[in-house]
Design a protein around this motif. Sequence first.
Motif, PDB file in Angstrom:
ATOM      1  N   PRO A   1       0.654  -1.010  -0.098  1.00  0.00           N
ATOM      2  CA  PRO A   1      -0.039  -0.028   0.035  1.00  0.00           C
ATOM      3  C   PRO A   1       0.820   1.340  -0.032  1.00  0.00           C
ATOM      4  CG  PRO A   1      -1.045  -1.657   1.449  1.00  0.00           C
ATOM      5  CD  PRO A   1       0.191  -2.126   1.032  1.00  0.00           C
ATOM      6  N   ALA A   2       1.971   1.389   0.703  1.00  0.00           N
ATOM      7  CA  ALA A   2       2.889   2.491   0.880  1.00  0.00           C
ATOM      8  C   ALA A   2       3.460   2.551  -0.449  1.00  0.00           C
ATOM      9  CB  ALA A   2       3.777   2.191   1.997  1.00  0.00           C
ATOM     10  N   GLU A   3       3.756   1.634  -1.433  1.00  0.00           N
ATOM     11  CA  GLU A   3       4.328   1.773  -2.625  1.00  0.00           C
ATOM     12  C   GLU A   3       3.387   2.362  -3.641  1.00  0.00           C
ATOM     13  OE1 GLU A   3       7.532  -1.427  -3.733  1.00  0.00           O
ATOM     14  OE2 GLU A   3       5.702  -2.513  -2.549  1.00  0.00           O
ATOM     15  N   ILE A   4       2.092   1.939  -3.420  1.00  0.00           N
ATOM     16  CA  ILE A   4       1.117   2.455  -4.396  1.00  0.00           C
ATOM     17  C   ILE A   4       0.833   4.035  -4.013  1.00  0.00           C
ATOM     18  CG2 ILE A   4      -1.305   2.062  -5.342  1.00  0.00           C
ATOM     19  CD1 ILE A   4      -1.186  -0.884  -4.539  1.00  0.00           C
ATOM     20  N   LEU A   5       0.650   4.084  -2.594  1.00  0.00           N
ATOM     21  CA  LEU A   5       0.508   5.625  -2.226  1.00  0.00           C
ATOM     22  C   LEU A   5       1.365   6.593  -2.918  1.00  0.00           C
ATOM     23  CD1 LEU A   5      -1.034   7.813  -0.577  1.00  0.00           C
ATOM     24  CD2 LEU A   5       0.498   7.159   1.238  1.00  0.00           C
ATOM     25  N   ALA A   6       2.942   6.127  -2.699  1.00  0.00           N
ATOM     26  CA  ALA A   6       3.937   7.047  -3.214  1.00  0.00           C
ATOM     27  C   ALA A   6       3.642   7.349  -4.814  1.00  0.00           C
ATOM     28  CB  ALA A   6       5.074   6.163  -3.132  1.00  0.00           C
ATOM     29  N   ALA A   7       3.183   5.949  -5.498  1.00  0.00           N
ATOM     30  CA  ALA A   7       3.041   6.303  -6.936  1.00  0.00           C
ATOM     31  C   ALA A   7       2.176   7.274  -7.387  1.00  0.00           C
ATOM     32  CB  ALA A   7       2.739   4.954  -7.620  1.00  0.00           C
ATOM     33  N   ILE A   8       0.923   7.113  -6.404  1.00  0.00           N
ATOM     34  CA  ILE A   8      -0.465   7.889  -6.630  1.00  0.00           C
ATOM     35  C   ILE A   8       0.015   9.674  -6.237  1.00  0.00           C
ATOM     36  CG2 ILE A   8      -2.422   8.783  -5.581  1.00  0.00           C
ATOM     37  CD1 ILE A   8      -3.003   5.811  -4.945  1.00  0.00           C
ATOM     38  N   GLU A   9       0.795   9.793  -5.160  1.00  0.00           N
ATOM     39  CA  GLU A   9       1.359  11.191  -4.970  1.00  0.00           C
ATOM     40  C   GLU A   9       2.123  11.675  -5.972  1.00  0.00           C
ATOM     41  OE1 GLU A   9       1.195  11.210   0.105  1.00  0.00           O
ATOM     42  OE2 GLU A   9       2.983  10.234  -1.042  1.00  0.00           O
ATOM     43  N   ALA A  10       3.126  10.972  -6.710  1.00  0.00           N
ATOM     44  CA  ALA A  10       3.776  11.168  -7.703  1.00  0.00           C
ATOM     45  C   ALA A  10       3.008  11.606  -8.862  1.00  0.00           C
ATOM     46  CB  ALA A  10       4.806  10.020  -8.098  1.00  0.00           C
ATOM     47  N   LEU A  11       1.838  11.023  -9.284  1.00  0.00           N
ATOM     48  CA  LEU A  11       1.285  11.301 -10.355  1.00  0.00           C
ATOM     49  C   LEU A  11       0.491  12.616 -10.055  1.00  0.00           C
ATOM     50  CD1 LEU A  11      -0.132   7.908 -11.545  1.00  0.00           C
ATOM     51  CD2 LEU A  11       1.086   9.483 -12.978  1.00  0.00           C
ATOM     52  N   LEU A  12      -0.019  12.903  -9.043  1.00  0.00           N
ATOM     53  CA  LEU A  12      -0.780  14.100  -8.535  1.00  0.00           C
ATOM     54  C   LEU A  12      -0.337  15.144  -8.026  1.00  0.00           C
ATOM     55  CD1 LEU A  12      -3.874  12.242  -7.244  1.00  0.00           C
ATOM     56  CD2 LEU A  12      -3.743  13.225  -9.679  1.00  0.00           C
ATOM     57  N   SER A  13       1.245  15.047  -7.967  1.00  0.00           N
ATOM     58  CA  SER A  13       1.895  16.202  -7.299  1.00  0.00           C
ATOM     59  C   SER A  13       2.189  17.225  -8.374  1.00  0.00           C
ATOM     60  CB  SER A  13       2.961  15.739  -6.688  1.00  0.00           C
ATOM     61  OG  SER A  13       4.153  15.344  -7.641  1.00  0.00           O
ATOM     62  N   PRO A  14       2.258  18.623  -7.946  1.00  0.00           N
ATOM     63  CA  PRO A  14       2.573  19.579  -9.228  1.00  0.00           C
ATOM     64  C   PRO A  14       3.738  19.196 -10.111  1.00  0.00           C
ATOM     65  CG  PRO A  14       1.857  20.508  -6.824  1.00  0.00           C
ATOM     66  CD  PRO A  14       2.014  19.103  -6.501  1.00  0.00           C
ATOM     67  N   GLY A  15       4.544  18.700  -9.400  1.00  0.00           N
ATOM     68  CA  GLY A  15       5.966  18.135 -10.240  1.00  0.00           C
ATOM     69  C   GLY A  15       5.674  17.180 -11.092  1.00  0.00           C
ATOM     70  N   ALA A  16       4.677  16.427 -10.818  1.00  0.00           N
ATOM     71  CA  ALA A  16       4.367  15.251 -11.750  1.00  0.00           C
ATOM     72  C   ALA A  16       4.057  15.855 -13.361  1.00  0.00           C
ATOM     73  CB  ALA A  16       3.380  14.416 -11.049  1.00  0.00           C
ATOM     74  N   GLN A  17       3.617  16.882 -13.588  1.00  0.00           N
ATOM     75  CA  GLN A  17       3.442  17.279 -14.659  1.00  0.00           C
ATOM     76  C   GLN A  17       4.128  18.475 -15.197  1.00  0.00           C
ATOM     77  OE1 GLN A  17      -0.817  17.535 -15.068  1.00  0.00           O
ATOM     78  NE2 GLN A  17      -0.879  15.712 -16.025  1.00  0.00           N
ATOM     79  N   PRO A  18       5.451  18.571 -15.329  1.00  0.00           N
ATOM     80  CA  PRO A  18       6.427  19.233 -15.693  1.00  0.00           C
ATOM     81  C   PRO A  18       6.244  19.856 -17.059  1.00  0.00           C
ATOM     82  CG  PRO A  18       7.598  17.280 -15.889  1.00  0.00           C
ATOM     83  CD  PRO A  18       6.152  17.142 -15.353  1.00  0.00           C
ATOM     84  N   LEU A  19       5.527  19.407 -17.922  1.00  0.00           N
ATOM     85  CA  LEU A  19       5.181  19.851 -19.089  1.00  0.00           C
ATOM     86  C   LEU A  19       3.943  20.540 -19.262  1.00  0.00           C
ATOM     87  CD1 LEU A  19       6.575  17.306 -21.495  1.00  0.00           C
ATOM     88  CD2 LEU A  19       7.777  19.308 -20.840  1.00  0.00           C
ATOM     89  N   ALA A  20       3.101  20.772 -18.209  1.00  0.00           N
ATOM     90  CA  ALA A  20       1.876  21.685 -18.070  1.00  0.00           C
ATOM     91  C   ALA A  20       2.029  22.679 -18.810  1.00  0.00           C
ATOM     92  CB  ALA A  20       1.245  21.455 -16.780  1.00  0.00           C
TER      93      ALA A  20
END
Length: 400
Positions: A166-185
């Motif tokens: 669960p902690a690994e999945i949470l980290a992946a979710i946070e990485a996808l939804l964090s502001p830095g996850a979309q540097p090409l926005a």
Amino acid sequence: MLNDRRILLIVSGSVAAYKVLDLTRLLRKAGATVAAVLTAGGARFVTKEALAGITGQRVHDDLWAAEAEIGHIRLARLPDLVVVAPASADLLAKMANGLADDLASTILLATRAPVLVAPAMNPAMWDHPATRANLAALASRGVQAVGPGVGAMAEPESGPGRLSEPAEILAAIEALLSPGAQPLAGKHALVTAGPTHEPIDPVRYIANRSSGKQGYAIAAALAVLGARVTLVSGPVGLPDPRGVTVVRVESAREMLAACEAALPADIAVMAAAVADWRVAREATQKLKKTPGAAAPTLEMALNPDILATLSHHASRPGLVVGFAAETEAVVEHATAKRLRKGCDWIVANDVSGDVMGGDRNTIHLVTAAGVEDWPELPKAAVAERLAARIAGAVAPPPPG
């Protein structure tokens, strides 16, 4: 943190489904709102009551329920992220092939939100070519994955296929939804892919063996990083990548026109295998074979050079990336091509094997700074790595 983020959690059939209860607790603790969809297989291992108690919301499981008449569309449109955990081999196959025979698969077909899958299955199922092909197809459309891990399974065996913790999945979710996850926005990326078809007569054409897989994967990877992507595609049999605008063309001249129409762009990745020549005069009627007559002579003309044109265009993208498909002296030819065309980078690969149409690629990235030799990777992994390099080159550094 995930404050005010809306997560739709789809639970499919796996003995590891019990882990989603801990995952849901972690998501709620991080500030997310979690709605859950339970498949028939998932209900074999975790109950609606348990999920409802932890999410604080009613659990959805029936496509045909009276209240779900348009519920699957609502569920598909509301979340910031759809998480499939566990993602069984069966559900991955449905996703890859566009099947929609229950609530979960219908939502996955209708959603425009990013999707993260956490596979879980027996090691033999994980290693099966069908599963690998399904995952490659999903990756080419922008679906992200976390895991699986390697370890003991419910059966008396061990290997790859274990659901991530669960902690690994949470980290992946946070990485996808964090502001830095979309540097090409806010950036516009123009990508070309596939072959071009240059007509000889109404039924024949000149073409090449390009499948478009690498270009489509690059378009998907750039979209995942937040770019607005225009994909100008030659004739291929691939589904549109998630979140990408696709413009379909046939010939090199049509591809150039579509590229110029898509400008301005911040990034251009010219991955298409554009035909160098076309027939100078296309026959208006089918060329007929006449007994005793010689074969017709085809006078050839040069096609427009799309890469060189964009590299010297008045609306030149800030970063122009070309491709060099070579059968010998790969790096030498690619280095010369970069200088000749005027582009910033060249992605060079050896196509003397089964690269064109295959699922793997070995890349040499040629820039003004030198040559980076990448290991052989799945085309989706090549795309993700190239997209990350592009983001590093064009995206502003984070503040502080």
